[in-house]
Motif scaffolding. Structure first.
Motif, PDB file in Angstrom:
ATOM      1  N   ARG A 195       2.366   0.857  33.528  1.00 22.47           N
ATOM      2  CA  ARG A 195       1.277  -0.007  33.047  1.00 22.47           C
ATOM      3  C   ARG A 195       0.353   0.740  32.109  1.00 22.47           C
ATOM      4  O   ARG A 195      -0.130   0.184  31.117  1.00 22.47           O
ATOM      5  CB  ARG A 195       0.426  -0.500  34.209  1.00 22.47           C
ATOM      6  CG  ARG A 195       1.132  -1.356  35.190  1.00 22.47           C
ATOM      7  CD  ARG A 195       0.377  -1.435  36.506  1.00 22.47           C
ATOM      8  NE  ARG A 195      -0.834  -2.243  36.414  1.00 22.47           N
ATOM      9  CZ  ARG A 195      -1.437  -2.749  37.479  1.00 22.47           C
ATOM     10  NH1 ARG A 195      -0.951  -2.530  38.688  1.00 22.47           N
ATOM     11  NH2 ARG A 195      -2.527  -3.463  37.340  1.00 22.47           N
ATOM     12  N   GLN A 196       0.021   1.979  32.487  1.00 15.85           N
ATOM     13  CA  GLN A 196      -0.924   2.742  31.671  1.00 15.85           C
ATOM     14  C   GLN A 196      -0.215   3.331  30.449  1.00 15.85           C
ATOM     15  O   GLN A 196      -0.732   3.257  29.328  1.00 15.85           O
ATOM     16  CB  GLN A 196      -1.559   3.855  32.508  1.00 15.85           C
ATOM     17  CG  GLN A 196      -2.039   3.405  33.889  1.00 15.85           C
ATOM     18  CD  GLN A 196      -2.939   2.177  33.883  1.00 15.85           C
ATOM     19  OE1 GLN A 196      -3.647   1.910  32.905  1.00 15.85           O
ATOM     20  NE2 GLN A 196      -2.873   1.379  34.938  1.00 15.85           N
ATOM     21  N   CYS A 200       2.265   2.280  28.954  1.00 12.81           N
ATOM     22  CA  CYS A 200       2.664   1.199  28.045  1.00 12.81           C
ATOM     23  C   CYS A 200       1.487   0.315  27.654  1.00 12.81           C
ATOM     24  O   CYS A 200       1.696  -0.772  27.115  1.00 12.81           O
ATOM     25  CB  CYS A 200       3.768   0.358  28.682  1.00 12.81           C
ATOM     26  SG  CYS A 200       5.294   1.280  28.973  1.00 12.81           S
ATOM     27  N   SER A 201       0.272   0.758  27.903  1.00  9.09           N
ATOM     28  CA  SER A 201      -0.863  -0.032  27.405  1.00  9.09           C
ATOM     29  C   SER A 201      -0.829   0.036  25.885  1.00  9.09           C
ATOM     30  O   SER A 201      -0.290   0.984  25.312  1.00  9.09           O
ATOM     31  CB  SER A 201      -2.176   0.514  27.971  1.00  9.09           C
ATOM     32  OG  SER A 201      -2.338   1.874  27.630  1.00  9.09           O
ATOM     33  N   PRO A 255      -7.890  -0.643  24.471  1.00 13.28           N
ATOM     34  CA  PRO A 255      -6.424  -0.655  24.487  1.00 13.28           C
ATOM     35  C   PRO A 255      -5.803   0.565  25.160  1.00 13.28           C
ATOM     36  O   PRO A 255      -4.600   0.592  25.365  1.00 13.28           O
ATOM     37  CB  PRO A 255      -6.065  -0.661  22.992  1.00 13.28           C
ATOM     38  CG  PRO A 255      -7.193   0.078  22.345  1.00 13.28           C
ATOM     39  CD  PRO A 255      -8.416  -0.230  23.156  1.00 13.28           C
ATOM     40  N   PHE A 256      -6.613   1.576  25.485  1.00 11.65           N
ATOM     41  CA  PHE A 256      -6.053   2.769  26.106  1.00 11.65           C
ATOM     42  C   PHE A 256      -6.126   2.614  27.620  1.00 11.65           C
ATOM     43  O   PHE A 256      -7.214   2.597  28.193  1.00 11.65           O
ATOM     44  CB  PHE A 256      -6.795   4.022  25.641  1.00 11.65           C
ATOM     45  CG  PHE A 256      -6.622   4.271  24.165  1.00 11.65           C
ATOM     46  CD1 PHE A 256      -5.435   4.796  23.670  1.00 11.65           C
ATOM     47  CD2 PHE A 256      -7.616   3.917  23.265  1.00 11.65           C
ATOM     48  CE1 PHE A 256      -5.260   4.991  22.308  1.00 11.65           C
ATOM     49  CE2 PHE A 256      -7.453   4.109  21.909  1.00 11.65           C
ATOM     50  CZ  PHE A 256      -6.267   4.643  21.422  1.00 11.65           C
ATOM     51  N   CYS A 257      -4.970   2.487  28.256  1.00  7.69           N
ATOM     52  CA  CYS A 257      -4.858   2.165  29.684  1.00  7.69           C
ATOM     53  C   CYS A 257      -5.425   0.758  29.919  1.00  7.69           C
ATOM     54  O   CYS A 257      -5.928   0.114  29.008  1.00  7.69           O
ATOM     55  CB  CYS A 257      -5.580   3.183  30.557  1.00  7.69           C
ATOM     56  SG  CYS A 257      -4.902   4.847  30.376  1.00  7.69           S
ATOM     57  N   GLU A 258      -5.336   0.326  31.161  1.00  9.67           N
ATOM     58  CA  GLU A 258      -5.923  -0.963  31.514  1.00  9.67           C
ATOM     59  C   GLU A 258      -7.429  -0.816  31.632  1.00  9.67           C
ATOM     60  O   GLU A 258      -7.907   0.170  32.184  1.00  9.67           O
ATOM     61  CB  GLU A 258      -5.404  -1.422  32.876  1.00  9.67           C
ATOM     62  CG  GLU A 258      -3.960  -1.785  32.902  1.00  9.67           C
ATOM     63  CD  GLU A 258      -3.500  -2.071  34.308  1.00  9.67           C
ATOM     64  OE1 GLU A 258      -2.286  -1.980  34.549  1.00  9.67           O
ATOM     65  OE2 GLU A 258      -4.351  -2.374  35.171  1.00  9.67           O
ATOM     66  N   ASN A 261      -2.246  -6.541  27.498  1.00 10.67           N
ATOM     67  CA  ASN A 261      -1.163  -5.648  27.096  1.00 10.67           C
ATOM     68  C   ASN A 261      -0.617  -5.994  25.722  1.00 10.67           C
ATOM     69  O   ASN A 261      -0.267  -5.113  24.941  1.00 10.67           O
ATOM     70  CB  ASN A 261      -0.032  -5.680  28.131  1.00 10.67           C
ATOM     71  CG  ASN A 261       0.998  -4.611  27.838  1.00 10.67           C
ATOM     72  OD1 ASN A 261       1.914  -4.847  27.068  1.00 10.67           O
ATOM     73  ND2 ASN A 261       0.825  -3.436  28.409  1.00 10.67           N
TER      74      ASN A 261
END
Lengths: 437, 437, 437
Positions: free
Chosen positions: C299-300, C302-303, A364-367, A396
């Motif tokens: 994106r990161q 708000c992950s 869940p941390f970053c993509e 997300n």
């Protein structure tokens, strides 16, 4: 054949089969009790395994009492020359449903108070009932009425209204869990096609399709007379009602109109959101209607003591189309393609409910780096396509709180794509299902 | 006479009577203190029992102090020939309200800084006040100003500004409960009709009608000067404010415009929803306005320390119509029919609040069989009319959580029909009132 | 000079300076690693104090690995006559970013699979990358491609892809509290102006302005390559992320379009409401976009593991304008006035966040008498102006629950006026700040 053509052929086949099935049920004289309803259940039972229940006349069901059983052999009006002018054998709509027996002669003036017509549609026979107030009568076309001359008429209704049974049928399909989805449709209307042979046919075929599947939910299909049937069932199945998670009343889903879905009393239940989502992505002119306490058997399921999450799926809405409750609601009013489309919507709703799970993103941390898993385009600088977008949305929002339907709604992407993305991400070890607490 | 004609005649009579009452109050020179306000309260007291309260000058009321009492006998501007050019006796608007006494002569150039006009409406006299900064002045038409020639003028304002009292009046109508509904209107404007003889007249007549009724709520009608009057009342009635459940400020409700309702600071209080509901079903062009901290005495009732559920009912909104605070806001600007219509809306709001109860359906499992109680049509196959629909809605939503107003809002059916349905169902043993916890 | 003219001149100056700064950065060949990014940070560091961080190739950062460092000296395609047809020295976009080194000859047919063009814009060079799949290629105009004749070509990419570092820069401006506001922009795009020299320039100038201020929040400006840079920073600054209260990604804010703000995943965070409020009051055609998991480094941030309140401020939205990721996104595509306007919006957002406090009205019962404090107009009968209205709103809603932004939103009055009113009322002893619990 391409997959599109296969699909189109399947739909043509399904439509034709559904219409044929409706045709086989059409001539039967149904009512809220009696042999017609049992014959109808017998024909349904030829396709799916159906358990029948007979509830005796006089049984107290909440505020109501199971009425006497009504059966009819014949009925007619003869003029003084012996000519049959109005004949039950031509259309079972000709008799006021639940008419008490009578055989007498009377003058036209006296007879008239027992005749029902539709002046605005002089060639159509109305459908009328008198279940709870003993009465007799004939429904005829307005033109027939205008042709009746003054004089004596022989009127005969060869019916019986006696102690007997109210009969309903259930098809139960067990799934992995005891949580149930209820599909309910009314079996009481005589020769009316859209209302509700369309519902009976689609429900039967839906059950047939589900019987061969591996299901999360258990499914209960209820074929019962309107109002008193649903009330009787609810009165006799108190424990079962507690297991119902979602439900649909199916009615008037064979005509050529676009879909109308009437929401449950809960207004925003999972079934309400599911049907709305499926319709939004398949029928742009579909309309979602608020709950109201009048309509079909959702009235009973959504009474405040039960407040079940049961909505009502229709094409044309009862009472809003001229053919409603007249002889013009006949087999021609049903479109095979509409029947097939309605079945398809029901299957999509089932698929959504079956797959509407919650997941937890395990990275869940970053993509997570989708590219090295082959889940992303490799040349940068492009905007992602819908499939990749679906994966990004699932990752997300998979925080254990959002269901896949939540994600589909928020992203605007069809549930099926969201669900496929979740499957793929799960296979790649990026998601884990979150069991409800 | 048909009931429609009776109703129309009643409205005509009420309108004429309301307008006559406003006419009797019009000539009085009111201000925030002084004899004008007491004479006004005396005339109101001829119709309803009114208790008067005198609060002495200098009394501290929250952040304010009750000001000196102002009275005036005469005022004029004379030219050098002794001709009276501007005369208080012709219109009490000619004097800047709360002007300190003066009697002197001065040149026009000097005088001009004490003259107020409306150039855009050269025949109208403006209404101006200077309560909290000692000053004197005249308000005149712009044409009068243009006709003033250079030269000496005698100016006289025969007023007094001395220790005295701020006077307000209360009409209290006790009901079954101590919970109160407050109706408040300002008494301080001199010869201005819509603002606020319309409010005084409608409030007085509403009180008159309620005096003869058996009421659930207690009603308190407050006739007090704007701002300082409401502040004084709030400062001196701390315990009473805690009993106020709902309230309305009535102002500018006699002109020909459609209704405007400004919501309380709570935004969605029962009074806000009640007025919105009544207006929706009686005046399609009515507008609901959000709360704002400027306006009439709702400013004080809705200050954060009190935050009472008090909204403001108007037709035209203060400050938005050209006649506002000018001599054009006269008796012709009031329509008898508008006054009667405003009274009728107030009565409807009271009826709603009085009857807005919560019920519990005593047969909550499925629908009760309305037919055998004569509460349903007996021949099936028809769609139900509004009365039956109202019954179904009340039964469906009477789970102890929904008030009748909730049900009216959700169903879209007028509250009066919903309330009638509840009464009927209660008589039939199907409903029971749920007392608030 | 009037204050309006001063403001206009300041904006002209700021615009010119911003554009000049962008011009100085334009020729540098940037990528996600390498000397170009370091040269860029050096030029930024000439204006603001910047701390540089070098993260070695191979460092694990969540699901990703810091890649090899890429550098390039030259690249070209020569025809058989030795004529250079495509030259890196003319535009660094000509090389597929992160191309592996190559020096060989090949026939056109073979070469073609390594060439990228935009047929719809035959004079523009596309911008393409291949960070995570080793590859080489050239980007050229479609007209160049059409002019290539069959035959042998010499292709040379004089690049290196070796162990090294990913470099990012931080400018930290301490405030009274440890709570941080993050301003993030990507440094990885080569000669593209709007995307993202506009973001780098505005962020740099914003930091410059904040360095001289007395601030409540601490500010962290992050200049890092897109995606992998933000991921690396997040992986290495876990403690810092917990202090981030609000944040903005700045990108594509130099073109002539009106503003677009993409909300954070939280959807209604203070930063989302703040930017929306500022834009509403300064750019009527600005649009607020919902969060989506594709875009820039929000994106990161708000992950789901972070879920920071970080939105993205843009003028044109990535992917929606034809110049996006092409050589047409050049210095002419940037407007000095747009750059200055974007800087001004950022300053307004900062001002809002800095001043968005909660107050308690110390005279909450009725309105305080503003008149005797010189905070109200003295002659009654007028409607209040915006300044007085702002005071009334602040007093009415300052119950300790409403922030000044809440009050600005509810009143429709610009935050700056609301904030000024609060300052004035506080000076007059009518308000007291409420510290968060």
């Amino acid at each position: 054949m391409s997959s599109g053509i296969v699909e189109q052929k399947n739909r043509l086949d399904a439509g034709a089969e559904l219409h044929n099935f409706a045709r086989s049920l059409f001539p039967i004289c149904r009512s809220i009790t009696g042999d017609g309803i049992r014959e109808t259940l017998r024909l349904i039972g030829e396709r799916i395994s159906l358990k029948l229940f007979d509830v005796p006349t006089g049984t107290q069901v909440f505020d109501w009492t199971v009425p006497k059983e009504w059966n009819i052999r014949d009925a007619y009006i003869k003029d003084s020359s012996g000519k049959r002018l109005v004949e039950f054998q031509q259309s079972n709509l000709h008799v006021l449903n639940y008419s008490t027996p009578i055989h007498t002669t009377m003058r036209l003036t006296e007879l008239k108070s027992h005749l029902f017509t539709i002046p605005e549609h002089p060639d159509w026979i109305p459908y009328k009932t008198s279940y709870y107030k003993e009465n007799w009568g004939f429904c005829l076309t307005h033109n027939q009425l205008l042709n009746l001359k003054e004089g004596e008429y022989e009127v005969c209704i060869d019916s019986t209204l006696e102690n007997g049974y109210l009969t309903y049928g259930e098809c139960f399909i067990p799934g992995k869990t005891a949580d149930e989805i209820l599909i309910s449709c009314h079996t009481c209307h005589p020769s009316l096609a859209n209302d509700n042979l369309s519902g009976l046919a689609v429900a039967t075929f839906l059950a047939e399709r589900l019987l061969s599947r591996n299901l999360r939910y258990s499914y209960r299909f209820l074929f019962a007379p309107g109002t008193i049937g649903a009330i009787t069932w609810l009165a006799q199945n108190n424990e079962t009602t507690k297991r119902i998670r979602h439900g649909l009343v199916l009615t008037c889903i064979g005509d050529r109109n676009s879909f109308h879905y009437k929401k449950s009393r809960q207004d925003n239940a999972e079934i309400d959101r599911s049907v709305a989502h499926i319709l939004k992505h398949s029928d742009p002119s579909a309309k979602i209607l608020p709950f109201s306490p009048y309509g079909y058997d959702e009235r009973q399921y959504c009474s405040p003591g039960f407040n079940l999450a049961v909505g009502c799926l229709m094409r044309s809405v009862w009472g809003t189309f001229p053919e409603y409750h007249t002889s013009a609601d006949n087999l021609d009013f049903l479109s095979p393609d509409s029947l097939a489309g309605s079945l398809s919507i029901c299957v999509s709703v089932v698929n959504l409910l079956e797959n509407n799970l919650r997941y937890k993103n395990l990275a869940p941390f970053c993509e997570p780096q989708l590219g090295r898993r082959g889940l992303y385009h490799s040349t940068g600088g492009n905007t992602p396509d819908l499939e990749i977008n679906a994966r990004l949305w699932v990752l997300n929002l998979s925080d254990g709180k959002h269901s896949l339907l939540d994600i589909a709604e928020q992203s605007g992407i069809a549930f099926s794509l969201i669900s496929d993305a979740a499957d793929l991400l799960k296979k790649n070890g990026l998601l884990e299902e979150v069991k409800p607490a």
